[in-house]
Scaffold this active site. Structure first.
Site, mmCIF file in Angstrom:
data_model
loop_
_atom_site.group_PDB
_atom_site.id
_atom_site.type_symbol
_atom_site.label_atom_id
_atom_site.label_comp_id
_atom_site.label_asym_id
_atom_site.label_seq_id
_atom_site.Cartn_x
_atom_site.Cartn_y
_atom_site.Cartn_z
ATOM 1 N N VAL A 62 47.575 44.179 35.396
ATOM 2 C CA VAL A 62 48.058 43.807 34.928
ATOM 3 C C VAL A 62 47.051 43.307 33.821
ATOM 4 C CG1 VAL A 62 49.943 43.176 36.210
ATOM 5 C CG2 VAL A 62 47.342 42.102 36.472
ATOM 6 N N SER A 140 44.065 27.641 41.017
ATOM 7 C CA SER A 140 42.963 27.161 42.252
ATOM 8 C C SER A 140 42.769 26.005 42.161
ATOM 9 C CB SER A 140 41.266 28.381 41.821
ATOM 10 O OG SER A 140 41.027 28.498 43.240
ATOM 11 N N TYR A 154 34.792 32.917 37.945
ATOM 12 C CA TYR A 154 35.976 32.749 38.633
ATOM 13 C C TYR A 154 36.543 31.164 37.694
ATOM 14 C CZ TYR A 154 39.810 32.215 42.064
ATOM 15 O OH TYR A 154 40.227 31.938 43.212
ATOM 16 N N LYS A 158 40.175 30.435 36.188
ATOM 17 C CA LYS A 158 41.221 29.380 36.663
ATOM 18 C C LYS A 158 41.348 28.266 35.881
ATOM 19 C CE LYS A 158 42.260 32.134 38.930
ATOM 20 N NZ LYS A 158 43.665 32.802 40.167
ATOM 21 N N ILE A 187 43.104 29.374 51.197
ATOM 22 C CA ILE A 187 43.998 30.083 51.789
ATOM 23 C C ILE A 187 43.830 31.516 52.432
ATOM 24 C CG2 ILE A 187 46.545 31.107 51.334
ATOM 25 C CD1 ILE A 187 46.309 28.386 50.698
ATOM 26 N N TYR A 199 33.004 30.945 60.459
ATOM 27 C CA TYR A 199 32.972 30.594 59.257
ATOM 28 C C TYR A 199 34.236 29.780 59.029
ATOM 29 C CZ TYR A 199 33.685 31.577 54.483
ATOM 30 O OH TYR A 199 34.054 31.555 52.990
HETATM 31 P P1 NAP Z 1 43.638 38.763 47.987
HETATM 32 O O1 NAP Z 1 44.431 39.237 48.688
HETATM 33 O O2 NAP Z 1 42.784 39.873 47.195
HETATM 34 O O3 NAP Z 1 44.927 39.513 46.118
HETATM 35 C C1 NAP Z 1 45.095 40.432 45.436
HETATM 36 C C2 NAP Z 1 46.380 40.670 44.619
HETATM 37 O O4 NAP Z 1 45.766 41.050 43.757
HETATM 38 C C3 NAP Z 1 46.329 42.093 45.368
HETATM 39 O O5 NAP Z 1 47.978 42.799 45.827
HETATM 40 C C4 NAP Z 1 45.719 43.231 44.704
HETATM 41 O O6 NAP Z 1 46.519 44.535 44.677
HETATM 42 C C5 NAP Z 1 46.197 42.803 43.337
HETATM 43 N N1 NAP Z 1 45.121 42.725 42.206
HETATM 44 C C6 NAP Z 1 43.716 42.904 42.031
HETATM 45 N N2 NAP Z 1 43.455 43.166 40.147
HETATM 46 C C7 NAP Z 1 44.585 43.481 40.184
HETATM 47 C C8 NAP Z 1 44.700 44.421 38.356
HETATM 48 N N3 NAP Z 1 44.060 44.503 37.514
HETATM 49 N N4 NAP Z 1 46.577 44.727 38.251
HETATM 50 C C9 NAP Z 1 46.914 43.920 39.926
HETATM 51 N N5 NAP Z 1 47.223 43.968 40.830
HETATM 52 C C10 NAP Z 1 46.304 43.738 41.003
HETATM 53 O O7 NAP Z 1 43.466 37.290 46.727
HETATM 54 P P2 NAP Z 1 43.956 36.655 47.218
HETATM 55 O O8 NAP Z 1 43.645 35.577 48.035
HETATM 56 O O9 NAP Z 1 45.685 36.798 47.822
HETATM 57 O O10 NAP Z 1 44.216 35.722 45.901
HETATM 58 C C11 NAP Z 1 45.253 35.584 45.131
HETATM 59 C C12 NAP Z 1 45.503 34.748 43.708
HETATM 60 O O11 NAP Z 1 45.156 33.536 44.507
HETATM 61 C C13 NAP Z 1 44.329 34.878 42.955
HETATM 62 O O12 NAP Z 1 44.809 34.961 41.931
HETATM 63 C C14 NAP Z 1 42.857 34.078 43.589
HETATM 64 O O13 NAP Z 1 42.548 33.812 41.928
HETATM 65 C C15 NAP Z 1 44.335 32.993 43.465
HETATM 66 N N6 NAP Z 1 43.669 31.753 44.761
HETATM 67 C C16 NAP Z 1 43.774 31.971 46.242
HETATM 68 C C17 NAP Z 1 43.120 31.546 46.909
HETATM 69 C C18 NAP Z 1 42.292 31.540 48.561
HETATM 70 O O14 NAP Z 1 42.289 31.066 49.086
HETATM 71 N N7 NAP Z 1 42.306 33.094 49.012
HETATM 72 C C19 NAP Z 1 42.380 30.137 46.522
HETATM 73 C C20 NAP Z 1 42.550 29.841 44.966
HETATM 74 C C21 NAP Z 1 43.516 29.922 44.103
HETATM 75 P P3 NAP Z 1 44.474 45.683 44.495
HETATM 76 O O15 NAP Z 1 43.540 45.187 44.318
HETATM 77 O O16 NAP Z 1 46.003 46.767 44.574
HETATM 78 O O17 NAP Z 1 45.688 46.324 42.495
#
Ligand code: NAP
Length: 257
Positions: A62, A140, A154, A158, A187, A199
């Site tokens: 994307v 975020s 990052y 965001k 999360i 952790y």
């Molecule tokens: P995650 O578990 O690492 O999952 C990331 C997802 O994005 C995967 O499906 C990955 O699949 C896809 N992705 C990464 N780069 C991509 C690209 N260039 N094109 C298409 N797909 C892509 O991450 P997450 O923790 O769920 O985070 C998801 C969102 O929530 C992010 O925007 C993150 O900033 C936000 N967020 C997360 C947290 C948290 O605590 N986890 C907190 C605040 C905000 P592939 O690698 O196969 O492409």
């Protein structure tokens, strides 16, 4: 009880893992057709299979224009249109200033922020044709509200998403397309689980509600923004963090008892 979204179509970027998977599952449960997007076709297909026959996977990067155009073409071909876009894909590699290269910075901005612009631009023709649309961005707390060492790029991406959202919401309002954002705290995703119980416990201790968020907590907020009942809300963000940003100091947390 929200009115049904049965039969509508959502694209969930980054839908193969973590928060995006939670969003894809929740929207699938609510009866929408779900296009699960990630760079890995196999991972996207696996989540689609979990949802059922109203879902399918699509492999796209994307951060590229072709990737975003391709995913929208796939949704239109398979389901006849796009009603909701969850622009959720994101990465969070850590690098402190002094070590962070220009390429590191560009990579995070391009995957997290430019992808938001590209995916929104790509869905516009379909949503304009439909006469309405819902765009939900996963931002975020990190960046717009808080900071964390290693995440200056990052955090910028965001916070940038929210700046983008406000002007996009004004520009797209005449087309009845709303643009809102969810701002998750910590999360519990597959990646975090791998860090072990100590952790996790230390992270939980910094959250007033004393647990980490689950992908479903974010998905429920996203589903609300997609609902008919949220039709009059645009350009807004909601923090979903168990109260994590509230304590003004460590002693405030300790004083909770
Ligand atoms: P995650 O578990 O690492 O999952 C990331 C997802 O994005 C995967 O499906 C990955 O699949 C896809 N992705 C990464 N780069 C991509 C690209 N260039 N094109 C298409 N797909 C892509 O991450 P997450 O923790 O769920 O985070 C998801 C969102 O929530 C992010 O925007 C993150 O900033 C936000 N967020 C997360 C947290 C948290 O605590 N986890 C907190 C605040 C905000 P592939 O690698 O196969 O492409």
């Amino acid at each position: 009880m929200l009115k049904s979204l049965q039969g509508k179509t959502v694209i969930v970027t980054g839908g193969s893992r973590g928060i995006g998977k939670g969003i894809a599952l929740r929207f699938g449960e609510a009866g929408l057709n779900v296009l699960v997007v990630s760079r890995s076709q196999a991972d996207a297909d696996a989540v689609a299979a979990e949802i059922g026959p109203n879902a399918s996977g699509y492999a796209a990067d994307v951060s590229t224009e072709e990737g975003c155009k391709g995913m929208v073409e796939a949704a239109v071909a398979r389901y006849g249109g796009v009603d909701v876009l969850c622009a959720n894909a994101g990465i969070f590699p850590a690098a402190r200033l002094g070590e962070m290269t220009a390429a590191d910075f560009d990579h995070v901005i391009s995957t997290n922020l430019k992808s938001t612009f590209l995916s929104v631009s790509a869905v516009l023709p379909a949503m304009t044709k439909a006469g309405s649309g819902r765009i939900i961005i996963t931002s975020s707390i990190t960046g717009p509200i808080t900071g964390y060492p290693g995440w200056s790029h990052y955090g910028a991406s965001k916070a940038g998403q929210l700046g983008f959202m406000r002007t996009a919401a004004i520009e797209l309002a005449p087309k009845k397309i709303t643009v809102n954002a969810v701002m998750p705290g910590n999360i519990m995703t597959e990646g975090l689980e791998g860090n072990g119980p100590e952790y996790i416990a230390s992270m939980e201790a910094s959250v007033p509600l004393r647990r980490l968020g689950m992908p479903a907590d974010i998905a429920n907020a996203a589903l609300f923004f997609a609902s008919e009942e949220a039709a009059y809300i645009t350009g807004q963000s909601i923090v979903v963090d168990g109260g994590q940003i509230l304590p003004e100091s460590l002693s405030a947390l300790e004083a909770m008892g």
